[in-house]
Design an enzyme around this catalytic site. Structure first.
Site, mmCIF file in Angstrom:
data_model
loop_
_atom_site.group_PDB
_atom_site.id
_atom_site.type_symbol
_atom_site.label_atom_id
_atom_site.label_comp_id
_atom_site.label_asym_id
_atom_site.label_seq_id
_atom_site.Cartn_x
_atom_site.Cartn_y
_atom_site.Cartn_z
ATOM 1 N N GLY A 13 -0.909 95.861 81.970
ATOM 2 C CA GLY A 13 -1.421 96.898 82.879
ATOM 3 C C GLY A 13 -0.797 98.272 82.786
ATOM 4 O O GLY A 13 -0.985 99.096 83.678
ATOM 5 N N SER A 19 1.708 104.399 85.839
ATOM 6 C CA SER A 19 1.219 103.053 86.191
ATOM 7 C C SER A 19 2.259 102.281 86.996
ATOM 8 O O SER A 19 3.469 102.376 86.722
ATOM 9 C CB SER A 19 0.917 102.242 84.923
ATOM 10 O OG SER A 19 -0.194 102.759 84.239
ATOM 11 N N VAL A 66 -8.596 91.499 79.072
ATOM 12 C CA VAL A 66 -8.728 90.257 79.855
ATOM 13 C C VAL A 66 -10.182 89.858 80.112
ATOM 14 O O VAL A 66 -10.434 88.781 80.648
ATOM 15 C CB VAL A 66 -7.957 90.315 81.200
ATOM 16 C CG1 VAL A 66 -6.456 90.432 80.975
ATOM 17 C CG2 VAL A 66 -8.484 91.429 82.097
ATOM 18 N N ILE A 94 -3.515 94.582 86.797
ATOM 19 C CA ILE A 94 -4.824 94.915 86.241
ATOM 20 C C ILE A 94 -5.864 94.872 87.346
ATOM 21 O O ILE A 94 -5.922 93.904 88.111
ATOM 22 C CB ILE A 94 -5.182 93.892 85.128
ATOM 23 C CG1 ILE A 94 -4.249 94.060 83.930
ATOM 24 C CG2 ILE A 94 -6.647 94.015 84.734
ATOM 25 C CD1 ILE A 94 -4.373 92.958 82.885
ATOM 26 N N ALA A 97 -13.214 97.923 88.811
ATOM 27 C CA ALA A 97 -14.619 97.803 89.219
ATOM 28 C C ALA A 97 -15.344 99.003 88.629
ATOM 29 O O ALA A 97 -14.727 100.068 88.464
ATOM 30 C CB ALA A 97 -14.739 97.814 90.737
ATOM 31 N N TYR A 158 -13.172 101.465 99.329
ATOM 32 C CA TYR A 158 -12.549 100.469 98.448
ATOM 33 C C TYR A 158 -13.614 99.417 98.075
ATOM 34 O O TYR A 158 -13.564 98.828 96.997
ATOM 35 C CB TYR A 158 -11.332 99.832 99.118
ATOM 36 C CG TYR A 158 -10.383 99.181 98.138
ATOM 37 C CD1 TYR A 158 -9.773 99.918 97.122
ATOM 38 C CD2 TYR A 158 -10.088 97.823 98.213
ATOM 39 C CE1 TYR A 158 -8.906 99.313 96.213
ATOM 40 C CE2 TYR A 158 -9.218 97.216 97.321
ATOM 41 C CZ TYR A 158 -8.636 97.969 96.325
ATOM 42 O OH TYR A 158 -7.777 97.367 95.434
ATOM 43 N N LYS A 165 -9.851 91.703 95.685
ATOM 44 C CA LYS A 165 -8.420 91.506 96.003
ATOM 45 C C LYS A 165 -8.223 90.309 96.935
ATOM 46 O O LYS A 165 -7.199 89.622 96.854
ATOM 47 C CB LYS A 165 -7.821 92.771 96.629
ATOM 48 C CG LYS A 165 -7.665 93.948 95.661
ATOM 49 C CD LYS A 165 -6.739 93.661 94.491
ATOM 50 C CE LYS A 165 -6.356 94.941 93.753
ATOM 51 N NZ LYS A 165 -5.637 94.638 92.494
ATOM 52 N N THR A 196 -1.974 106.897 90.681
ATOM 53 C CA THR A 196 -1.968 106.440 89.289
ATOM 54 C C THR A 196 -3.322 106.803 88.681
ATOM 55 O O THR A 196 -4.185 107.355 89.367
ATOM 56 C CB THR A 196 -1.793 104.909 89.238
ATOM 57 O OG1 THR A 196 -2.910 104.312 89.912
ATOM 58 C CG2 THR A 196 -0.513 104.455 89.917
HETATM 59 P P1 NAD Z 1 -3.419 102.013 86.269
HETATM 60 O O1 NAD Z 1 -4.735 102.635 85.982
HETATM 61 O O2 NAD Z 1 -2.213 102.665 85.762
HETATM 62 O O3 NAD Z 1 -3.438 100.482 85.812
HETATM 63 C C1 NAD Z 1 -4.596 99.678 85.813
HETATM 64 C C2 NAD Z 1 -4.514 98.871 84.534
HETATM 65 O O4 NAD Z 1 -5.573 97.919 84.441
HETATM 66 C C3 NAD Z 1 -4.626 99.767 83.279
HETATM 67 O O5 NAD Z 1 -3.463 99.638 82.492
HETATM 68 C C4 NAD Z 1 -5.823 99.197 82.559
HETATM 69 O O6 NAD Z 1 -5.688 99.247 81.139
HETATM 70 C C5 NAD Z 1 -5.827 97.776 83.069
HETATM 71 N N1 NAD Z 1 -7.095 97.097 82.818
HETATM 72 C C6 NAD Z 1 -8.325 97.373 83.361
HETATM 73 N N2 NAD Z 1 -9.263 96.593 82.795
HETATM 74 C C7 NAD Z 1 -8.628 95.799 81.882
HETATM 75 C C8 NAD Z 1 -9.045 94.796 80.978
HETATM 76 N N3 NAD Z 1 -10.347 94.449 80.854
HETATM 77 N N4 NAD Z 1 -8.112 94.193 80.191
HETATM 78 C C9 NAD Z 1 -6.806 94.541 80.272
HETATM 79 N N5 NAD Z 1 -6.348 95.487 81.119
HETATM 80 C C10 NAD Z 1 -7.244 96.106 81.913
HETATM 81 O O7 NAD Z 1 -3.363 101.886 87.879
HETATM 82 P P2 NAD Z 1 -2.332 101.134 88.852
HETATM 83 O O8 NAD Z 1 -2.534 101.799 90.163
HETATM 84 O O9 NAD Z 1 -1.003 101.056 88.251
HETATM 85 O O10 NAD Z 1 -2.979 99.673 88.987
HETATM 86 C C11 NAD Z 1 -2.286 98.477 88.715
HETATM 87 C C12 NAD Z 1 -2.599 97.416 89.756
HETATM 88 O O11 NAD Z 1 -2.068 97.837 91.017
HETATM 89 C C13 NAD Z 1 -4.091 97.172 89.979
HETATM 90 O O12 NAD Z 1 -4.306 95.791 90.198
HETATM 91 C C14 NAD Z 1 -4.356 97.921 91.276
HETATM 92 O O13 NAD Z 1 -5.458 97.382 91.955
HETATM 93 C C15 NAD Z 1 -3.055 97.663 92.010
HETATM 94 N N6 NAD Z 1 -2.769 98.562 93.136
HETATM 95 C C16 NAD Z 1 -2.801 99.919 92.985
HETATM 96 C C17 NAD Z 1 -2.507 100.745 94.057
HETATM 97 C C18 NAD Z 1 -2.571 102.244 93.951
HETATM 98 O O14 NAD Z 1 -2.716 102.911 94.973
HETATM 99 N N7 NAD Z 1 -2.438 102.816 92.758
HETATM 100 C C19 NAD Z 1 -2.155 100.173 95.310
HETATM 101 C C20 NAD Z 1 -2.124 98.774 95.422
HETATM 102 C C21 NAD Z 1 -2.420 97.979 94.337
HETATM 103 O O1 0WE Z 2 -6.878 98.980 93.400
HETATM 104 C C1 0WE Z 2 -6.922 100.202 93.413
HETATM 105 C C2 0WE Z 2 -7.785 100.964 92.425
HETATM 106 C C3 0WE Z 2 -8.682 100.047 91.672
HETATM 107 C C4 0WE Z 2 -9.697 100.667 90.769
HETATM 108 C C5 0WE Z 2 -9.752 101.999 90.409
HETATM 109 C C6 0WE Z 2 -10.740 102.440 89.529
HETATM 110 C C7 0WE Z 2 -10.897 103.879 89.129
HETATM 111 C C8 0WE Z 2 -11.558 104.010 87.782
HETATM 112 C C9 0WE Z 2 -10.644 99.815 90.275
HETATM 113 N N1 0WE Z 2 -11.610 100.225 89.439
HETATM 114 C C10 0WE Z 2 -11.664 101.508 89.048
HETATM 115 N N2 0WE Z 2 -12.675 101.880 88.202
HETATM 116 C C11 0WE Z 2 -12.707 103.090 87.594
HETATM 117 O O2 0WE Z 2 -13.654 103.393 86.864
HETATM 118 N N3 0WE Z 2 -6.197 100.872 94.372
HETATM 119 C C12 0WE Z 2 -5.500 100.099 95.383
HETATM 120 C C13 0WE Z 2 -6.152 102.345 94.487
HETATM 121 C C14 0WE Z 2 -7.232 102.752 95.445
HETATM 122 O O3 0WE Z 2 -8.501 102.919 95.015
HETATM 123 C C15 0WE Z 2 -9.268 103.217 96.124
HETATM 124 C C16 0WE Z 2 -8.458 103.261 97.263
HETATM 125 C C17 0WE Z 2 -7.145 102.953 96.822
HETATM 126 C C18 0WE Z 2 -5.927 102.869 97.686
HETATM 127 C C19 0WE Z 2 -10.632 103.462 96.219
HETATM 128 C C20 0WE Z 2 -11.187 103.772 97.463
HETATM 129 C C21 0WE Z 2 -10.385 103.794 98.582
HETATM 130 C C22 0WE Z 2 -9.004 103.550 98.504
#
Ligand code: NAD
Ligand code: 0WE
Length: 266
Positions: A13, A19, A66, A94, A97, A158, A165, A196
């Site tokens: 990820g 990230s 994945v 990872i 959507a 979301y 989730k 991120t």
């Molecule tokens: P990020 O974009 O840095 O990481 C998301 C990762 O998912 C990327 O590295 C991407 O390559 C990977 N990914 C997506 N589709 C894939 C696939 N088919 N195969 C392999 N890898 C794939 O963003 P992040 O915020 O670091 O997200 C990491 C995790 O943390 C996610 O599960 C996200 O839902 C969760 N999360 C994020 C936040 C936030 O606010 N950023 C808060 C809570 C949870």
């Molecule tokens: O899990 C996430 C983000 C997940 C995510 C983000 C993207 C952006 C790019 C999943 N799929 C995609 N597809 C893309 O094409 N978070 C927890 C961060 C996040 O995303 C939100 C949030 C929060 C917090 C979206 C709406 C409302 C709140």
């Protein structure tokens, strides 16, 4: 001695320096873990390489999409080649959507196909990785995934990621129940919002960050380093009694019953 001395961890990820997986890799490396990395596609390889060089894993960087079972099987084979004695930790960071489902109302945006993709990539993939790596996981090991409050509360926009989730968190419990007999623990961190790549381009994300900052008990947002430290703890022997748990690293936001009031005397 670090909390993770002698432990071998796969970090999935990483897409950038920001990230959550990057913060986890750096924290786990600082605690003495030996790391391997997987990345989604060629465009991300150089980003992961840069992180790996700082975290002592430069020669273990493996592609894995994945969405593809053959790609997951190839990852398992590469890890068996690097680490014939097995590994101890898998970090699943990872989520995905289709972008158009993360805007507007839930029922308005959701589609059969988008629902399936979100659940496949964000929830099933955690079980798929565990299924493929089970035979290589050593006793005392730990699996960790990343969730968000939208799993259990309806967070505007979301949308389909909320049910995905919720499924991911149920996977944590089912996997923990089954892998306990092998002395493998399974937990999640539910992180507060962090800017991120996955958050970039989400309409109103900045507003979300500042309202979480204002409302949360600690009066600030959390960093990827803080998530990394909690991840290191959960995957270390210090957490040997903890499995099936969702640990909130959100500056306390989720405990609140009313947003906008304060208990501070002001
Ligand atoms: P990020 O974009 O840095 O990481 C998301 C990762 O998912 C990327 O590295 C991407 O390559 C990977 N990914 C997506 N589709 C894939 C696939 N088919 N195969 C392999 N890898 C794939 O963003 P992040 O915020 O670091 O997200 C990491 C995790 O943390 C996610 O599960 C996200 O839902 C969760 N999360 C994020 C936040 C936030 O606010 N950023 C808060 C809570 C949870
Ligand atoms: O899990 C996430 C983000 C997940 C995510 C983000 C993207 C952006 C790019 C999943 N799929 C995609 N597809 C893309 O094409 N978070 C927890 C961060 C996040 O995303 C939100 C949030 C929060 C917090 C979206 C709406 C409302 C709140």
């Amino acid at each position: 001695m670090g909390l993770l001395a002698g432990k071998r961890a796969l970090i999935t990820g990483i897409a950038s320096d920001r990230s959550i997986a990057t913060g986890i890799a750096e924290a786990m490396a600082a605690q003495g873990a030996e790391l391997a990395f997987s990345y989604q596609g060629d465009k991300l390889k150089s980003r992961v390489q840069a992180v790996a060089e700082r975290s002592n894993g430069a020669d273990r960087i493996i592609p894995c999409d994945v969405a593809d079972d053959a790609s997951i099987a190839a990852l398992a084979q590469s890890l068996a080649d690097c680490w014939p004695e097995g590994l101890d930790i898998v970090v699943h960071s990872i989520g995905y959507a289709p972008r158009e489902l993360l805007a507007g109302g839930y029922l308005e945006s959701v589609t059969r196909e988008g629902y399936a993709i979100a659940h496949d990539i964000s929830a099933y993939s955690f079980a798929a990785l565990a299924k493929a790596l089970r035979g290589q996981l050593r006793a005392g090991g730990a699996l960790l995934t990343l969730s968000y409050l939208g799993a259990e509360r309806a967070v505007p926009m979301y949308n389909v990621m909320g049910p995905a989730k919720a499924s991911l968190e149920a996977n944590v419990r089912y996997m923990a129940a089954e892998l306990g007999a092998e002395d493998i623990r399974v937990n999640a961190i539910s992180a507060g919002p962090i800017k991120t790549l996955a958050a970039a381009g989400i309409k109103g994300f900045r507003g979300m960050l500042s309202s979480a900052e204002q409302a949360s008990p600690l009066g600030r947002n959390v960093s990827t380093a803080e998530v990394g430290n909690a991840a290191s703890f959960l995957c270390s022997p210090l957490a040997s009694g903890i499995t099936g748990q969702i640990l909130y690293v959100d500056a306390g936001y989720h405990i609140l019953g009313l947003i906008g009031e304060t208990t501070k005397a002001d």
